[in-house]
Design a protein around this motif. Structure first.
Motif, mmCIF file in Angstrom:
data_model
loop_
_atom_site.group_PDB
_atom_site.id
_atom_site.type_symbol
_atom_site.label_atom_id
_atom_site.label_comp_id
_atom_site.label_asym_id
_atom_site.label_seq_id
_atom_site.Cartn_x
_atom_site.Cartn_y
_atom_site.Cartn_z
ATOM 1 N N HIS A 31 0.802 -1.412 0.042
ATOM 2 C CA HIS A 31 0.051 -0.227 -0.156
ATOM 3 C C HIS A 31 1.153 1.386 0.025
ATOM 4 O O HIS A 31 0.293 2.002 -0.083
ATOM 5 C CB HIS A 31 -1.042 0.166 1.343
ATOM 6 C CG HIS A 31 -0.076 -0.080 2.626
ATOM 7 N ND1 HIS A 31 0.348 -0.713 3.057
ATOM 8 C CD2 HIS A 31 -0.210 0.913 3.037
ATOM 9 C CE1 HIS A 31 0.930 -0.788 4.027
ATOM 10 N NE2 HIS A 31 0.792 0.789 4.564
ATOM 11 N N ARG A 82 -1.324 -10.293 3.306
ATOM 12 C CA ARG A 82 -1.291 -8.874 2.056
ATOM 13 C C ARG A 82 -1.433 -10.279 0.920
ATOM 14 O O ARG A 82 -0.627 -10.672 0.724
ATOM 15 C CB ARG A 82 0.558 -8.759 1.709
ATOM 16 C CG ARG A 82 0.771 -7.695 2.524
ATOM 17 C CD ARG A 82 0.150 -6.497 3.288
ATOM 18 N NE ARG A 82 0.746 -5.700 3.871
ATOM 19 C CZ ARG A 82 0.038 -5.631 5.474
ATOM 20 N NH1 ARG A 82 -1.029 -6.351 5.828
ATOM 21 N NH2 ARG A 82 0.878 -4.703 5.959
ATOM 22 N N GLN A 129 -3.408 -8.467 -5.136
ATOM 23 C CA GLN A 129 -5.053 -7.704 -5.780
ATOM 24 C C GLN A 129 -4.446 -7.918 -7.179
ATOM 25 O O GLN A 129 -3.628 -7.204 -8.334
ATOM 26 C CB GLN A 129 -5.776 -6.477 -5.126
ATOM 27 C CG GLN A 129 -5.687 -6.401 -3.636
ATOM 28 C CD GLN A 129 -6.675 -7.361 -3.609
ATOM 29 O OE1 GLN A 129 -7.884 -7.475 -4.441
ATOM 30 N NE2 GLN A 129 -6.035 -8.541 -2.665
ATOM 31 N N ASP A 130 -5.999 -7.900 -8.724
ATOM 32 C CA ASP A 130 -5.517 -7.797 -9.173
ATOM 33 C C ASP A 130 -4.931 -8.573 -10.188
ATOM 34 O O ASP A 130 -3.942 -7.965 -11.223
ATOM 35 C CB ASP A 130 -5.578 -6.483 -9.937
ATOM 36 C CG ASP A 130 -6.846 -5.584 -9.455
ATOM 37 O OD1 ASP A 130 -8.184 -5.888 -9.376
ATOM 38 O OD2 ASP A 130 -6.466 -4.467 -9.209
ATOM 39 N N SER A 131 -4.121 -9.535 -9.491
ATOM 40 C CA SER A 131 -2.932 -10.509 -10.372
ATOM 41 C C SER A 131 -3.232 -11.453 -11.189
ATOM 42 O O SER A 131 -4.902 -12.032 -11.149
ATOM 43 C CB SER A 131 -2.547 -11.252 -8.807
ATOM 44 O OG SER A 131 -2.683 -12.539 -8.536
ATOM 45 N N ALA A 144 -10.258 -2.730 2.348
ATOM 46 C CA ALA A 144 -11.034 -4.318 2.473
ATOM 47 C C ALA A 144 -11.961 -4.143 3.624
ATOM 48 O O ALA A 144 -13.097 -4.498 3.221
ATOM 49 C CB ALA A 144 -10.358 -5.053 2.684
ATOM 50 N N ARG A 185 -14.261 -2.410 2.353
ATOM 51 C CA ARG A 185 -15.769 -2.827 1.816
ATOM 52 C C ARG A 185 -16.729 -4.184 2.273
ATOM 53 O O ARG A 185 -18.047 -4.290 1.897
ATOM 54 C CB ARG A 185 -15.124 -3.550 0.635
ATOM 55 C CG ARG A 185 -13.939 -2.976 -0.412
ATOM 56 C CD ARG A 185 -13.761 -3.772 -1.424
ATOM 57 N NE ARG A 185 -13.009 -4.927 -1.256
ATOM 58 C CZ ARG A 185 -11.342 -5.383 -1.165
ATOM 59 N NH1 ARG A 185 -11.120 -4.147 -1.689
ATOM 60 N NH2 ARG A 185 -10.456 -5.932 -1.060
ATOM 61 N N ARG A 210 -3.259 -20.076 -2.054
ATOM 62 C CA ARG A 210 -4.109 -18.909 -1.294
ATOM 63 C C ARG A 210 -5.237 -18.646 -0.058
ATOM 64 O O ARG A 210 -5.826 -19.215 -0.441
ATOM 65 C CB ARG A 210 -4.583 -18.242 -2.545
ATOM 66 C CG ARG A 210 -3.824 -17.490 -3.825
ATOM 67 C CD ARG A 210 -2.948 -16.144 -3.760
ATOM 68 N NE ARG A 210 -2.273 -15.962 -4.142
ATOM 69 C CZ ARG A 210 -2.556 -15.818 -4.869
ATOM 70 N NH1 ARG A 210 -4.118 -14.767 -5.283
ATOM 71 N NH2 ARG A 210 -1.357 -14.928 -6.025
#
Length: 350
Positions: free
Chosen positions: A136, A159, A162-164, A209, A212, A331
């Motif tokens: 971040h 961590r 993201q968007d991988s 997060a 959200r 994951r």
């Protein structure tokens, strides 16, 4: 070759254990009805394959595999004083059980220190890396590309990339922060709170997060949608907290989700200053559960499973370092819990 395979099979089923001497060549020749030269050639094949070893003047013995090398694990976390000490305890428990050695450093949320730490761990000969990268605070794509390119396996701790791409080879073990934000709202709703605000930081890895999760719960539970009761800042000083308390009172809030413990503790006197009586008028849920129990009013808090995150991250890395070489990416998202304390007593009924 046939005799060598037969002897190999007998060793595999344990007829002769590791380190045990085999019968003399003449005895094997008689047992298998072959010449001694045939036995010697068979033994030479087994020696070449590492199945047996010859000891001059002593005989031939079943090989004993060399002791596994003690793995050296590099660990980089952002802090050694807040949140991550409990994560480290989980890592240390697994390392102690497996015999691994840890080399622990802190980045202090400094990108340059993190890069230096990675280089130092590599130079020290670390076999694998557990890291909580400062995604971040830097270009996340560049940092993730760096970790993917390392000559040793790396597992991200707390961590999640993201968007991988779907076939990303990086492993990660994390708290489900979205679920934590959601659980905080659900906890308040179950205690009769219907007008719930959110106070948080913008500059933390969990900020987006948690928000959200909060917004999803407000929608799913059909609670009052109060955009003006959602406030985020890079840092909260007394003036900003006092202003939010006034806004909360004017909006008639009866609950607040606060990221994190320190901000929630600092908010308490300002809420009382504008006339709230806690928890009868307004309930509060903090996030992190590091200092919540020690607040003047013990705070209900979303409590991440920090130790288990550390344990699973270490176990994942050690599996990837094992003899099987199993580096299948992993994951994991672990559900946090809500620890109820005095700040979220049920709302009084009319």
């Amino acid at each position: 070759m046939s005799l060598a395979q037969h002897l190999r099979d007998r060793i595999a089923v344990g007829e002769w254990s590791r380190g045990e001497r085999l019968p003399p060549e003449a005895a094997l020749a008689a047992t298998h009805a072959v010449g001694v030269n045939t036995v010697r050639r068979a033994m030479s094949l087994l020696v070449a394959d590492g199945v047996v070893v010859r000891r001059q003047g002593s005989g031939t013995y079943v090989s004993t595999p060399p002791a596994a090398r003690t793995p050296l694990i590099g660990v980089i976390v952002p802090s050694l004083s807040y949140y991550f000490p409990t994560v480290l305890k989980g890592i240390e428990e697994v390392a102690q059980t497996s015999g691994a050695i840890l080399r622990i450093t802190s980045s202090d949320y400094d990108d340059a220190l993190e890069i230096r730490g990675i280089r130092e761990h590599l130079a020290a000969g670390c076999d694998g890396l557990l890291i909580t990268p400062t995604l971040h605070l830097t270009d996340p794509s560049a940092r993730l590309d760096l970790l993917r390119s390392l000559p040793i396996p790396a597992v991200l701790v707390e961590r999640m990339p993201q968007d991988s791409p779907p076939d990303d080879g990086l492993s990660a073990v994390c708290t489900d922060v979205v679920a934590g934000g959601y659980a905080a709202v659900r906890h308040l709703a179950r205690r009769g709170r219907r007008r719930i605000g959110f106070l948080g930081r913008r500059d933390t890895a969990t900020a987006d997060a948690a928000l959200r999760g909060y917004r999803r719960a407000i929608d799913d539970l059909a609670l009052a949608d109060l955009p003006h009761a959602v406030a985020r800042r890079d840092a909260w000083d007394d003036a900003a907290l006092a202003d939010y308390a006034r806004r909360a009172h004017a909006a008639g809030l009866d609950g607040i989700v606060c990221l994190g413990d320190r901000e929630a503790t600092a908010l308490l006197p300002h809420l009382r200053g504008v006339g709230f009586s806690l928890p009868s008028d307004l309930a509060l849920v903090a996030f992190d559960d590091e200092e919540a129990a020690d607040a003047p009013l013990p705070l209900t808090a979303v409590s991440p499973p920090k130790r288990e995150v550390g344990r699973l991250a270490a176990a994942t890395l050690l599996r990837q370092l094992g003899r099987t070489g199993d580096r299948a990416p992993v994951r994991m998202l672990l559900q946090p819990s809500v620890r109820a304390r005095a700040s979220s007593a049920p709302a009084p009924t009319s």
